[in-house]
Enzyme design. Structure first.
Site, PDB file in Angstrom:
ATOM      1  N   SER A 156       0.831  -1.200   0.000  1.00  9.37           N
ATOM      2  CA  SER A 156       0.000   0.000   0.000  1.00  9.37           C
ATOM      3  C   SER A 156       0.871   1.259   0.000  1.00  9.37           C
ATOM      4  O   SER A 156       1.697   1.451  -0.892  1.00  9.37           O
ATOM      5  CB  SER A 156      -0.944  -0.047   1.210  1.00  9.37           C
ATOM      6  OG  SER A 156      -1.907   0.969   1.150  1.00  9.37           O
ATOM      7  N   ASP A 185       0.272  -4.261  -3.888  1.00 11.83           N
ATOM      8  CA  ASP A 185      -0.869  -3.350  -4.019  1.00 11.83           C
ATOM      9  C   ASP A 185      -0.476  -1.916  -3.657  1.00 11.83           C
ATOM     10  O   ASP A 185      -1.094  -1.285  -2.793  1.00 11.83           O
ATOM     11  CB  ASP A 185      -2.035  -3.821  -3.160  1.00 11.83           C
ATOM     12  CG  ASP A 185      -3.366  -3.757  -3.910  1.00 11.83           C
ATOM     13  OD1 ASP A 185      -3.354  -3.660  -5.152  1.00 11.83           O
ATOM     14  OD2 ASP A 185      -4.426  -3.802  -3.259  1.00 11.83           O
ATOM     15  N   HIS A 261      -7.500  -5.395  -0.875  1.00 12.79           N
ATOM     16  CA  HIS A 261      -6.273  -4.656  -0.571  1.00 12.79           C
ATOM     17  C   HIS A 261      -5.600  -5.112   0.716  1.00 12.79           C
ATOM     18  O   HIS A 261      -4.370  -5.041   0.834  1.00 12.79           O
ATOM     19  CB  HIS A 261      -6.630  -3.169  -0.465  1.00 12.79           C
ATOM     20  CG  HIS A 261      -5.469  -2.264  -0.255  1.00 12.79           C
ATOM     21  ND1 HIS A 261      -4.483  -2.075  -1.197  1.00 12.79           N
ATOM     22  CD2 HIS A 261      -5.125  -1.473   0.811  1.00 12.79           C
ATOM     23  CE1 HIS A 261      -3.585  -1.210  -0.739  1.00 12.79           C
ATOM     24  NE2 HIS A 261      -3.949  -0.833   0.469  1.00 12.79           N
TER      25      HIS A 261
END
Length: 333
Positions: A156, A185, A261
């Site tokens: 992330s 991600d 996610h």
């Protein structure tokens, strides 16, 4: 379909341990710039290193199962803990008169400043520079780190930070060279045009200028809203697809179709932040398949580009090994 290739999606042959190292509690050793969670094999040997950066407002402990999976295949994984400062800027203060219909009240209008990743980039560089000086003191006996084989990765916002450091944003350099880069991600902001500073994406294909192999892992559900109240956790325009499009060869790209996610995190993520990982992002049915998938492709990628052994990576590409979920991929080498 199984082949002679080992299954990187299963736990590896090494016994692992988790070691927590606090930045302020070391008296005889050189303390790290940030607190660390280290997953390492316990058997004697020399092992390649992975510096892995967590996502926004998450704890490094949320990745304990993932980093132990990677460590069980013969890698030392160092996961630092960042502390975030939320800055509130007051726009106006007004007092509602006492005879108002809502009573005598103080109304404060404020905004929360957009999160800047500069501190995290500096911290990741400082930890990298500390490794050769301090890491050995916190490893099991006869476990030796190979500082010449070091990978950088993150999830992330941590994925964005990893790419920013590899791209030498803020003119930051390190005394160790990275040989591989992994974005799990990665997210560069809220949407195109609203990137968190310093921006990483340029929207110019193959514009990333770093001298190492890169892999981007994406979630198929990350760009979808869980509910109307919250934005998607990995919005289209600033997510995995855009990061891969700007990579140069060699680059690999895997997307887990029906997973979200946060689905590579531990099954039990405690506290308010841990509960939020289940509430804010659109998720798959369970976390275990995604965690095994992410851990497996990371191991295969590291073996290919740190150990010159691409057998597992090619087996995944050619679908000659059992994979725990449905995925799509792309690559250019």
């Amino acid at each position: 379909m199984c082949s002679h290739a080992s299954n990187v999606f299963d736990t590896g042959n090494y016994t692992t341990q988790l070691q927590r190292v606090e930045s302020s509690s070391c008296t005889h050793n050189v303390p790290p710039p940030k607190s660390l969670l280290i997953a390492t094999p316990v058997e004697a040997g020399e092992f390649s290193l992975v510096l892995f950066l967590h996502g926004y407002l998450l704890y490094n402990s949320f990745y304990s199962q993932l980093i132990q999976h990677v460590a069980s295949h013969g890698f030392i994984v160092i996961a630092p803990q960042n502390v975030y400062m939320i800055r509130i800027r007051v726009l106006s203060i007004s007092v509602v008169p006492q005879n108002s219909s809502i009573g005598n009240s103080l109304i404060i209008l404020y905004t929360v400043a957009g999160p800047d990743t500069s501190d995290e980039i500096h911290s990741a560089a400082a930890i990298t520079n500390w490794l050769s000086e301090g890491l050995c003191k916190f490893l099991p006996p006869n476990v030796k780190p190979n500082f010449g084989k070091l990978a950088l990765g993150g999830h992330s916002r941590g994925g964005k930070t990893a790419f920013a450091l590899a791209l030498r944003k803020l003119n930051i350099t390190t005394n160790l060279k990275f040989s591989a880069l992994i974005g799990v991600d990665p997210v560069d902001g809220m949407e195109r045009g609203k990137q968190t500073p310093p921006p990483v994406l340029t929207y110019v294909p193959h514009s990333f200028d770093f001298d190492m192999a890169a892999m981007v892992i994406g979630s198929g559900l990350g760009e979808m809203k869980r509910n109307p109240l919250f934005p998607p956790c990995a919005p289209k325009g600033v997510n995995h697809e855009d990061f891969f499009n700007e990579c140069n060869k060699p680059a690999w790209y895997f997307v887990a179709k029906d997973y979200g996610h946060a689905d590579m995190l531990d099954d039990d993520t405690m506290g308010v932040r841990g509960k939020a990982t289940y509430c804010l992002c659109k998720n798959g049915e369970s976390r275990k398949p995604m965690r095994k998938f992410v851990g497996g492709v990371i191991v295969a990628f590291l073996k290919a580009y740190l150990h010159a052994d691409n057998e597992d990576l090619l087996a995944i590409r050619d679908r000659h090994v059992n994979v725990p979920l449905e995925f799509k991929f792309d690559y250019f080498v």
